[in-house]
Motif scaffolding. Structure first.
Motif, PDB file in Angstrom:
ATOM      1  N   ILE A   1      29.977  -2.522 -24.260  1.00 49.79           N
ATOM      2  CA  ILE A   1      30.181  -2.632 -25.688  1.00 49.79           C
ATOM      3  C   ILE A   1      31.311  -3.604 -25.952  1.00 49.79           C
TER       4      ILE A   1
ATOM      5  N   ASP B   1      26.012   2.556 -19.718  1.00 51.22           N
ATOM      6  CA  ASP B   1      25.637   1.263 -20.289  1.00 51.22           C
ATOM      7  C   ASP B   1      24.286   1.409 -20.984  1.00 51.22           C
TER       8      ASP B   1
ATOM      9  N   GLU C   1      23.036  -0.771 -23.449  1.00 49.30           N
ATOM     10  CA  GLU C   1      22.459  -1.982 -24.018  1.00 49.30           C
ATOM     11  C   GLU C   1      21.101  -2.284 -23.388  1.00 49.30           C
TER      12      GLU C   1
ATOM     13  N   GLY D   1      23.663  -2.620 -29.425  1.00 52.51           N
ATOM     14  CA  GLY D   1      22.872  -3.463 -28.529  1.00 52.51           C
ATOM     15  C   GLY D   1      21.648  -2.782 -27.956  1.00 52.51           C
ATOM     16  N   VAL D   2      21.221  -1.678 -28.587  1.00 50.53           N
ATOM     17  CA  VAL D   2      20.053  -0.936 -28.104  1.00 50.53           C
ATOM     18  C   VAL D   2      18.797  -1.531 -28.721  1.00 50.53           C
ATOM     19  N   ARG D   3      17.876  -1.988 -27.880  1.00 48.89           N
ATOM     20  CA  ARG D   3      16.637  -2.594 -28.377  1.00 48.89           C
ATOM     21  C   ARG D   3      15.506  -1.577 -28.510  1.00 48.89           C
TER      22      ARG D   3
END
Length: 218
Positions: free
Chosen positions: A2, A53, A55, A155-157
């Motif tokens: 992050i 993590d 992302e 940043g999570v898709r």
């Protein structure tokens, strides 16, 4: 990883969720990063608990609606407190994930006092849907836009969503978060909440197959 809070503020502000601070939070379940947000749309404070993590794709994610009576006081009327603990355990067990705790969602969005009034009506024989309607209130007034904004900021898709509620999945999809899997979050029913849970399954579409046997079969 992050990024620092300041790196996100300008972009997050335009979406309604502004990252305010990040701090390490040690809990009985594990050590999380607590990321605090100011929700400009609701004029409220929100928090995400991040583990590992997250992302990229397929982060195990719980979008948890605030429930003072269940989360804090351990009420047996609902399963919220049990789900909160179970979700945090699952995220730690997975090694990565995020729990977004949504303020302003008390009583499916009707507020604490209205929820208590609805609980009284339920004690008199109405179900949770009928009680809200009798009070002239929406059956479910929750909005998940800020949850999607927080996930975007982190940043999570895409997510593996810890939820039995198909409406949460649909809401995240509508706000641009891909849901690759809906992971059941089943808790053991009690005598006090069995009718409530069955109403959620039969009238609100929650996926709760474990209720078929009742309490004695668990």
């Amino acid at each position: 990883m992050i990024e620092s809070d300041g790196a996100h503020r300008d972009s997050a502000r335009s979406t309604g969720a502004e990252r305010a601070t990040t701090v390490q939070l040690s809990t009985e379940h594990g050590v999380f990063r607590a990321v605090g947000y100011w929700d400009h749309n609701r004029r409220d404070e929100q928090i995400a608990l991040v583990y590992g993590d997250i992302e990229g794709d397929d982060a195990l994610t719980r979008v948890h609606s605030e429930c003072l009576t269940g989360d804090t006081f351990g009420s047996n009327h609902c399963e919220c407190g049990d789900q909160l603990s179970a979700a945090l355990r699952a995220i730690v067990g997975e090694g990565r994930g995020v729990l977004i705790y949504l303020r302003g969602h008390e009583g499916r969005g009707i507020g604490l006092l209205a929820k208590l009034r609805a609980m009284q009506l339920q004690a008199e024989g109405l179900d949770t849907v009928e009680a809200n309607i009798a009070l002239g209130l929406p059956v479910d007034a929750r909005n998940y836009q800020v949850a999607a904004e927080i996930l975007h900021d982190l940043g999570v898709r895409s997510v593996r969503l810890l939820s039995n509620n198909p409406r949460k999945r649909e809401a995240l999809l509508q706000h641009g978060i891909k849901v690759t899997e809906q992971v059941p979050l089943l808790t053991e029913p009690r005598e006090e909440n069995l009718v409530y849970l069955r109403t959620k399954r039969e009238r609100l579409g929650h996926h709760l197959p474990h209720l078929d046997g009742g309490v004695d079969q668990m």
